[in-house]
Design a protein around this motif. Structure first.
Motif, short mmCIF file in Angstrom:
data_model
loop_
_atom_site.label_atom_id
_atom_site.label_comp_id
_atom_site.label_asym_id
_atom_site.label_seq_id
_atom_site.Cartn_x
_atom_site.Cartn_y
_atom_site.Cartn_z
N ALA A 57 61.36 8.87 42.55
CA ALA A 57 61.24 7.62 41.81
C ALA A 57 62.51 6.77 41.85
N ASP A 58 63.68 7.41 41.78
CA ASP A 58 64.93 6.65 41.75
C ASP A 58 65.11 5.80 43.00
N PHE A 59 64.64 6.29 44.14
CA PHE A 59 64.78 5.54 45.38
C PHE A 59 64.01 4.22 45.31
N PHE A 60 62.80 4.25 44.80
CA PHE A 60 61.95 3.06 44.76
C PHE A 60 62.35 2.09 43.66
N GLN A 62 64.52 -0.06 42.72
CA GLN A 62 65.60 -0.98 43.08
C GLN A 62 65.00 -2.36 43.35
N PRO A 63 65.83 -3.41 43.32
CA PRO A 63 65.30 -4.77 43.55
C PRO A 63 64.56 -4.88 44.87
N CYS A 64 63.63 -5.82 44.93
CA CYS A 64 62.70 -5.93 46.05
C CYS A 64 63.40 -6.06 47.40
N ILE A 65 64.35 -6.97 47.52
CA ILE A 65 65.04 -7.17 48.80
C ILE A 65 65.81 -5.92 49.20
N SER A 66 66.47 -5.32 48.23
CA SER A 66 67.22 -4.09 48.51
C SER A 66 66.27 -2.99 48.98
N LEU A 67 65.11 -2.87 48.34
CA LEU A 67 64.16 -1.84 48.73
C LEU A 67 63.61 -2.10 50.13
N ALA A 68 63.32 -3.38 50.43
CA ALA A 68 62.79 -3.73 51.76
C ALA A 68 63.76 -3.30 52.86
N LYS A 69 65.06 -3.47 52.60
CA LYS A 69 66.07 -3.04 53.58
C LYS A 69 66.21 -1.52 53.60
N SER A 70 66.15 -0.92 52.42
CA SER A 70 66.33 0.53 52.32
C SER A 70 65.21 1.30 52.99
N PHE A 71 64.02 0.69 53.08
CA PHE A 71 62.90 1.35 53.74
C PHE A 71 63.15 1.56 55.24
N LEU A 72 63.93 0.67 55.84
CA LEU A 72 64.15 0.75 57.28
C LEU A 72 64.82 2.08 57.65
N GLY A 73 64.17 2.80 58.54
CA GLY A 73 64.69 4.10 58.95
C GLY A 73 64.11 5.28 58.20
N GLN A 74 63.47 5.01 57.04
CA GLN A 74 62.83 6.09 56.29
C GLN A 74 61.50 6.46 56.97
N ILE A 75 60.96 7.61 56.62
CA ILE A 75 59.76 8.11 57.29
C ILE A 75 58.57 8.16 56.34
N LEU A 76 57.49 7.50 56.74
CA LEU A 76 56.24 7.53 55.98
C LEU A 76 55.39 8.67 56.52
N VAL A 77 54.89 9.51 55.63
CA VAL A 77 54.07 10.66 56.01
C VAL A 77 52.67 10.51 55.43
N ARG A 78 51.68 10.67 56.28
CA ARG A 78 50.28 10.61 55.84
C ARG A 78 49.60 11.93 56.23
N LYS A 79 49.05 12.62 55.23
CA LYS A 79 48.35 13.88 55.49
C LYS A 79 46.85 13.63 55.49
N LEU A 80 46.21 13.87 56.61
CA LEU A 80 44.77 13.63 56.74
C LEU A 80 43.97 14.74 56.05
N PRO A 81 42.69 14.50 55.77
CA PRO A 81 41.86 15.53 55.15
C PRO A 81 41.79 16.84 55.93
N ASP A 82 41.97 16.76 57.27
CA ASP A 82 41.94 17.98 58.08
C ASP A 82 43.32 18.63 58.17
N CYS A 83 44.25 18.17 57.33
CA CYS A 83 45.61 18.72 57.19
C CYS A 83 46.58 18.30 58.29
N ARG A 84 46.17 17.50 59.25
CA ARG A 84 47.12 16.98 60.22
C ARG A 84 48.04 15.98 59.53
N GLU A 85 49.31 16.01 59.89
CA GLU A 85 50.28 15.07 59.31
C GLU A 85 50.69 14.03 60.34
N LEU A 86 50.68 12.77 59.92
CA LEU A 86 51.10 11.66 60.76
C LEU A 86 52.42 11.14 60.22
N TRP A 87 53.43 11.06 61.08
CA TRP A 87 54.76 10.60 60.68
C TRP A 87 55.12 9.32 61.43
#
Length: 273
Positions: A57-60, A62-87
């Motif tokens: 929670a602490d990462f998110f 932060q002010p909007c512009i700061s967060l938009a920049k901070s997202f760059l380089g971070q990794i979004l992970v999506r776990k599908l119903p069949d347990c495969r992970e998309l990064w």
């Protein structure tokens, strides 16, 4: 009787009771024989722990512009119903600042059923539909009605599954998608990760199907291009504000601003002379 068998016998006795056992009875099953209440390590009482590297929670928060920049380089992970992970590594974002921002869905501070997630705690997903068929995903930040649009990802893991999901949403015979085409745009990103309206108002810090983890070799200010947002005409001066951010030189970005990159390079040459 060995301790393990004794615990199982007690648990069986509790479960045979027609009423649900009181909480303290369950706690007592996990204590020592001498009454010590310290929990013991046992697979029978193990609680699934969160990924220790998950952004919290602490990462998110932060002010909007700061967060938009901070997202760059971070990794979004999506776990599908069949347990495969998309990064996917986040390489492009846009900031939408809330009430005063004429391009924001929350302009004027207006809260509706559609944009309610923009007013929820930082880290909440706001998913909306465009053209009646495509989806875009945003993440709420500090600030009333402020959120960051995730525009493009650099696929890292699960590319075959991303390709399957993208192809399922395409009509008629099409050419095979190249890696850089999988997530280079907000709607493509949602298609490739199987994100739809069902993800609206979910919490990135708590959800079991989607979360973020820290990236490696995060960019410095010199690696980030700040330029105008895409597709927000008729919003006056807000159409010209540099509220889109992307990683310079990254081929997975949806739209490159060559003029701004030349200006950045010129400034860099001057400052180094």
């Amino acid at each position: 009787m060995p301790r393990k068998r004794k615990l199982l016998a007690q648990l069986s006795a509790l479960q045979s009771n027609s009423s649900f056992p009181p909480f303290d009875a369950l706690v007592n099953l996990n204590t020592t024989s001498d009454g010590d209440s310290a929990p013991k390590s046992s697979k029978y009482f193990a609680v699934e722990k969160k990924n220790p590297s998950q952004l919290e929670a602490d990462f998110f928060n932060q002010p909007c512009i700061s967060l938009a920049k901070s997202f760059l380089g971070q990794i979004l992970v999506r776990k599908l119903p069949d347990c495969r992970e998309l990064w996917g590594r986040i390489v492009e974002t846009e900031a939408y600042l809330g009430g005063e921002d004429e391009a924001s869905h929350s302009k004027g501070g207006k809260q509706t059923q559609r944009n309610a997630a923009m007013f929820m705690k930082p880290g909440t997903l706001y998913v909306y539909q465009i053209y009646g068929i495509y989806f875009c995903v945003n993440v709420s930040s500090q600030g009333e009605g402020a959120a960051v649009l995730l525009r493009s990802l650099e696929p890292l893991q699960g590319l075959d599954a991303m390709r399957e999901l993208r192809n399922a949403s395409r009509k008629g015979p099409t050419k095979p998608l190249k890696d850089w085409q999988l997530c280079n745009g907000p709607s493509k990103l949602c298609q490739a990760l199987g994100i739809d309206k069902a993800f609206d108002q979910r919490d990135l810090t708590q959800d079991a199907a989607i979360w973020m983890i820290p990236g490696h070799d995060l960019p410095g200010e010199q690696d980030v291009v700040a330029t105008t947002r895409i597709g927000i005409g008729n919003t006056g001066e807000w159409a010209q504000k540099p509220l889109r951010f992307y990683l310079r030189g990254n081929k997975f970005v949806s739209v490159v601003d060559k003029k701004m990159e030349r200006e950045m390079a010129a400034v860099g040459q001057i400052s180094c002379s």
